[in-house]
Scaffold this motif. Structure first.
Motif, short mmCIF file in Angstrom:
data_model
loop_
_atom_site.label_atom_id
_atom_site.label_comp_id
_atom_site.label_asym_id
_atom_site.label_seq_id
_atom_site.Cartn_x
_atom_site.Cartn_y
_atom_site.Cartn_z
N MET A 1 24.39 33.51 3.68
CA MET A 1 23.15 34.16 3.20
C MET A 1 23.25 35.68 3.37
N TYR A 2 22.66 36.40 2.45
CA TYR A 2 22.70 37.86 2.54
C TYR A 2 21.64 38.35 3.52
N GLN A 3 21.99 39.44 4.20
CA GLN A 3 21.04 39.98 5.17
C GLN A 3 20.48 41.31 4.71
N VAL A 4 19.15 41.42 4.72
CA VAL A 4 18.51 42.68 4.32
C VAL A 4 18.46 43.61 5.52
N GLU A 5 18.95 44.83 5.33
CA GLU A 5 18.93 45.79 6.44
C GLU A 5 18.02 46.96 6.12
N HIS A 6 17.33 47.43 7.16
CA HIS A 6 16.50 48.62 7.01
C HIS A 6 17.46 49.81 7.10
N LEU A 7 17.61 50.57 6.01
CA LEU A 7 18.61 51.65 5.99
C LEU A 7 18.10 52.86 6.75
N LYS A 8 19.00 53.48 7.45
CA LYS A 8 18.60 54.68 8.19
C LYS A 8 18.62 55.89 7.28
N PRO A 46 12.06 54.38 3.93
CA PRO A 46 11.51 53.43 2.97
C PRO A 46 12.59 52.56 2.33
N PHE A 47 13.86 52.79 2.70
CA PHE A 47 14.96 52.10 2.01
C PHE A 47 15.48 50.88 2.75
N TYR A 48 15.75 49.83 1.95
CA TYR A 48 16.32 48.59 2.46
C TYR A 48 17.54 48.25 1.62
N GLY A 49 18.52 47.59 2.20
CA GLY A 49 19.70 47.30 1.42
C GLY A 49 20.46 46.10 1.93
N ILE A 50 21.47 45.71 1.15
CA ILE A 50 22.35 44.60 1.54
C ILE A 50 23.79 45.10 1.48
N TYR A 51 24.52 44.86 2.56
CA TYR A 51 25.94 45.22 2.62
C TYR A 51 26.80 44.00 2.28
N TYR A 52 27.90 44.26 1.59
CA TYR A 52 28.93 43.25 1.38
C TYR A 52 30.13 43.80 2.10
N GLU A 86 18.09 48.03 -7.21
CA GLU A 86 19.34 48.12 -7.97
C GLU A 86 20.45 47.38 -7.24
N VAL A 87 21.15 46.56 -8.01
CA VAL A 87 22.31 45.84 -7.48
C VAL A 87 23.51 46.37 -8.26
N LEU A 88 24.58 46.73 -7.58
CA LEU A 88 25.76 47.25 -8.29
C LEU A 88 26.23 46.21 -9.30
N PRO A 89 26.69 46.65 -10.49
CA PRO A 89 26.99 45.72 -11.59
C PRO A 89 27.85 44.51 -11.18
N GLU A 90 28.92 44.74 -10.44
CA GLU A 90 29.81 43.60 -10.14
C GLU A 90 29.21 42.63 -9.11
N TYR A 91 28.05 42.96 -8.56
CA TYR A 91 27.39 42.08 -7.58
C TYR A 91 26.11 41.46 -8.13
N GLN A 92 25.83 41.74 -9.42
CA GLN A 92 24.59 41.20 -10.00
C GLN A 92 24.72 39.69 -10.25
N ARG A 93 23.55 39.07 -10.38
CA ARG A 93 23.46 37.63 -10.65
C ARG A 93 24.07 36.75 -9.55
N LYS A 94 24.03 37.25 -8.33
CA LYS A 94 24.50 36.45 -7.19
C LYS A 94 23.37 36.22 -6.20
N GLY A 95 22.16 36.62 -6.58
CA GLY A 95 21.01 36.38 -5.71
C GLY A 95 20.64 37.56 -4.80
N LEU A 96 21.34 38.69 -4.92
CA LEU A 96 21.03 39.81 -4.02
C LEU A 96 19.68 40.45 -4.35
N GLY A 97 19.43 40.65 -5.65
CA GLY A 97 18.14 41.22 -6.06
C GLY A 97 17.00 40.33 -5.57
#
Ligand SMILES: CC(C)(COP(=O)(O)OP(=O)(O)OC[C@H]1O[C@@H](n2cnc3c(N)ncnc32)[C@H](O)[C@@H]1OP(=O)(O)O)[C@@H](O)C(=O)NCCC(=O)NCCS
Length: 159
Positions: A1-8, A46-52, A86-97
Motif C-alpha cells: 500500500m502507498y503511504q501518504v507523507e506530510h511534506l516538509k 500544505p503539501f502531501y505526497g507519496i514516495y516510490y 498530480e501523479v507523474l505520468p509513468e506512475y498514473q493509473r496505479k491508485g496513487l491519485g
C-alpha cells in the motif's frame, strides 16, 4: 500500500517539485520564503505526497479554509481546498491519485477542488460532484465538491 507523507517545507521538497508539470507560483513563493529564511523545516506545510523508493511521484496541496457566506458549505464551515493533485505520468493509473484523495477525505471535512477538464471522471469516481460556478459570467462545471457522511449537496448540484 502507498503511504501518504506530510511534506516538509525545505529545499529538498522544492527540488522534488521541479519534475512535476505544475511547478507554479506557489512553489516559487515557497522558495522565496526559504531564501529569505522565513520558513523553518518544521513549519506546517500544505503539501502531501507519496514516495516510490526515494522519488516523490505524487503530490497535492490541502489548505484549510473557512469563510462567511460560503455558498456550498454554509457560513463558518471549515473545508479543505485540494489543489495541485498530480501523479507523474509513468506512475498514473496505479491508485496513487486515489490514495491522496482518500487521505484528504479521511480528515473529515468537506472538500472543494477545481477539476482539470480531463480529470472530471476521476473526481466523480471519488464522489465529487460539480457545482455551479461562473467564469467571466459563463457557467462552468469544473468546480467540484465532496461532502462527508454521504451527503449529496442537492442544493448546489448542477446537471
Ligand atoms: C488525474 C490523476 C491525479 C489521477 O491519479 P491516478 O493515480 O492516475 O489515478 P488512480 O490510479 O488513482 O485512478 C482512480 C480511478 O480513476 C480513473 N482515472 C484516473 N485518471 C483518470 C482520468 N484522467 N480520466 C478518467 N479517469 C481517470 C482510473 O481509471 C481509476 O478508475 P478505476 O478505479 O475504475 O480503475 C493523475 O492521472 C494526474 O496527475 N493527471 C495529470 C494532472 C491532473 O489532471 N490532475 C488533476 C488535478 S486537477
Amino acid at each position: 500500500m502507498y503511504q501518504v507523507e506530510h511534506l516538509k517545507i525545505n529545499f529538498k521538497t522544492v527540488e522534488e517539485f521541479k519534475i512535476f508539470k505544475e511547478y507554479g507560483l506557489q512553489q516559487l513563493s515557497m522558495l522565496e520564503d526559504l531564501q529569505a529564511n522565513m520558513i523553518e523545516n518544521n513549519c506546517e506545510s500544505p503539501f502531501y505526497g507519496i514516495y516510490y523508493g526515494n522519488k516523490l511521484v505524487a503530490r497535492m496541496s490541502l489548505y484549510k479554509q473557512c469563510e462567511k457566506n460560503n455558498p456550498y458549505f454554509g457560513s463558518d464551515q471549515e473545508y479543505l481546498e485540494l489543489a495541485k493533485l498530480e501523479v507523474l505520468p509513468e506512475y498514473q493509473r496505479k491508485g496513487l491519485g486515489s490514495t491522496l484523495v482518500t487521505y484528504a477525505k479521511s480528515l473529515g471535512l468537506p472538500i472543494k477542488t477545481i477539476a482539470r477538464i480531463k480529470s472530471k471522471t476521476f473526481w466523480e469516481k471519488h464522489g465529487f460532484f460539480p457545482v455551479s460556478y461562473k467564469i467571466d459570467g459563463e457557467p462552468n462545471s469544473r468546480l467540484m465538491i465532496w461532502l462527508p457522511n454521504g451527503e449529496t449537496g442537492e442544493f448546489a448540484k448542477i446537471s
